[in-house]
Design an enzyme around this catalytic site. Structure first.
Site, PDB file in Angstrom:
ATOM      1  CE1 TYR A 145      -0.877   4.458  -0.411  1.00  0.00           C
ATOM      2  CE2 TYR A 145      -1.857   2.456  -1.309  1.00  0.00           C
ATOM      3  CZ  TYR A 145      -0.847   3.093  -0.598  1.00  0.00           C
ATOM      4  OH  TYR A 145       0.197   2.351  -0.097  1.00  0.00           O
ATOM      5  CG  ASP A 230      -9.157  -0.083   0.266  1.00  0.00           C
ATOM      6  OD1 ASP A 230      -9.329  -0.105   1.502  1.00  0.00           O
ATOM      7  OD2 ASP A 230      -8.045  -0.218  -0.253  1.00  0.00           O
ATOM      8  CB  ILE A 232      -8.326   0.027   5.015  1.00  0.00           C
ATOM      9  CG1 ILE A 232      -7.760   1.252   4.293  1.00  0.00           C
ATOM     10  CG2 ILE A 232      -8.289  -1.190   4.122  1.00  0.00           C
ATOM     11  CD1 ILE A 232      -6.273   1.129   4.004  1.00  0.00           C
ATOM     12  CE  LYS A 272      -3.405   2.681   6.143  1.00  0.00           C
ATOM     13  NZ  LYS A 272      -2.026   3.183   6.097  1.00  0.00           N
TER      14      LYS A 272
END
Length: 473
Positions: A145, A230, A232, A272
């Site tokens: 990202y 992570d 999410i 998200k």
């Protein structure tokens, strides 16, 4: 500038990345079906707008939480007054239960180990502050990202060393890539404090396999370092293989009470899965008491409001709602994903990496590059941005080592807009191929011409390529 701090004056935010520059161009000329139909369509925003109606329906049937009431009595004053930075107990309980539900209730979480933050960005940054000193490093699988260059580095001074992954194995993490990244860090005199992964991956849209997770656990155990997962996008997995959390691997290996478990940390957010980035609700989870203590103190600088926590605690505690929401949202995500993948393939001859999660596709446009260089990728990105009027994220902004890959988001727009995006790509590729074919025919004619000297041919060819690569603004 002498009146400002070094942090305010430095240029390390990453705002000059093509990821952010594309956003700037979009904001100058945003697409609107009625007001600006020729504007730029935003395909660089990983936002989930597909299931708002489900939440709005719940709010209509449950008006008390939004009105700050409980059993008919107002709780407005209670919520309006000061709350400590530990967060509302009922919300933390609802959050960990929701996290467990996403994982099929195969694992459970202790609300006392959850630290609330105003989104996943401060959750990741807080972990950097807790786990590393300025000048120390975290290893990240690439592509990753683009915002991590800002989120992890800008204020903390922590460095990122990419773990170079390849399309040859669908960008999966390998032992050799991990070891090479670790060696590169030491060559740069960087102490490695941990590994950070996104699972499911942003930008790949793939879930991390059990084999990769076990490899990572072995690696961080051997190096005596941390790992941050992570997660999410954990609730966006719409196809097999299913999502496997790193906590499940610890449990399967009976490591949940080991010293290693205190070096495993999770980041989560409702941005998200529920599509609520504007609510600014994130969290970090750790079995390390010192990390939880320090992170809780830091959370006073950015905590979701008490009103937000109260409203969402009521929504997430409704298990009938959450079960239906997760199921229906995955169906809608799969439909949109398939629309984009099949549309690109059938209309424009463009393939995507096979994916099963997320709000985007990792799109292979290597065949459209004029050369196998990142300069050619940048040129193609500019043409798509200014000619096709689509803002997509080039692979270079995600630190991909192979030119020609792009991230395209599909869940932040209507079906009509997504179909228009596919049409624009189709028209662009047809125009692109037509121009390329014309150029090739011209080159063949020039080579066959007895009167065309080599110098004149090179000059005409250069002029043709230069004109063809200039984007319309």
């Amino acid at each position: 500038m002498g009146l400002l701090s070094r942090k305010a004056a430095c240029n390390t935010h990453g705002q000059d990345s093509s990821y952010f520059l594309g956003w700037e161009e979009y904001e100058k000329n945003p697409y609107d079906e009625k007001k600006n139909p020729n504007g730029i369509i935003q395909m660089g925003l990983a936002e989930n707008q597909l299931s708002f109606d489900l939440m709005e329906s719940w709010l209509a049937k449950n008006p008390e939480p939004a009105a700050f009431k409980r059993d008919g009595e107002s709780v407005f004053r209670e919520l309006a007054l000061f709350q400590d930075y530990h967060g509302l107990p009922e919300f933390k309980k609802a959050m960990v239960d929701f996290m467990s539900e996403i994982r099929g209730n195969r694992v459970s979480f202790n609300p006392n180990n959850l630290v609330l933050t105003a989104g996943s960005t401060p959750a990741n940054e807080t972990l950097m502050f807790c786990l590393a000193n300025p000048g120390e490093a975290f290893l990240l699988p690439a592509p990753y990202y683009p915002g991590f260059d800002r989120d992890l580095k800008w204020r903390t001074g922590v460095e990122i060393v990419p773990i170079q992954c390849s399309s040859s194995n669908n960008f999966q993490i390998t032992e050799s890539a991990l070891e090479e990244a670790y060696k590169q860090a030491h060559k740069q005199n960087l102490k490695v404090k941990g590994v950070l992964i996104t699972n499911p991956s942003n930008p790949l849209g793939t879930t991390t396999t059990r084999e990769e997770l076990n490899l990572l656990i072995n690696f961080v155990d051997d190096k005596n370092i941390h790992i941050i997962s992570d997660e999410i996008y954990s609730g966006t997995v719409f196809d097999s293989p299913e999502f496997v959390s790193i906590t499940e691997i610890l449990q399967e290996r009976n490591l949940q009470d080991s010293d290693l478990s205190e070096r495993v940390h999770i980041v989560y957010s409702l941005s998200k899965d529920l599509g609520l980035p504007g609510f600014r609700v994130g969290a970090l989870y750790s079995n390390n008491e010192d990390v939880v203590s320090a992170a809780t103190k830091m959370s006073s600088f950015g905590l979701p409001s008490s009103q937000t926590q109260y409203l969402l605690s009521q929504m997430l505690s409704d298990k009938k709602f959450t079960s239906n929401y997760l199921k229906e949202n995955k169906i809608r995500l799969m439909k949109r994903h398939d629309m984009l993948v099949s549309g690109l393939k059938n209309s424009a001859g463009i393939n995507c990496l096979e994916s099963n999660a997320g709000l985007f596709c990792w799109v292979d446009m290597r065949h459209l590059l004029k050369s196998k260089t990142f300069e050619a990728e940048k040129d193609l990105w500019k043409r798509i941005l200014f000619e096709a009027k689509l803002n997509i994220s080039p692979g270079a902004s995600c630190h991909c080592t192979e030119p020609g890959w792009f991230r395209m988001c599909f869940a932040n727009m209507s079906e009509e807009t997504l179909n228009l995006s596919i049409t624009r790509i189709k028209d662009f590729v047809e125009s692109f191929n037509t121009v390329s074919n014309v150029n090739r025919r011209q080159q063949r004619r020039l080579l066959r011409s007895p009167r065309m000297g080599l110098t004149k041919w090179v000059m005409r060819l250069s002029a043709s390529v230069s004109h063809d690569s200039e984007p319309e603004r």
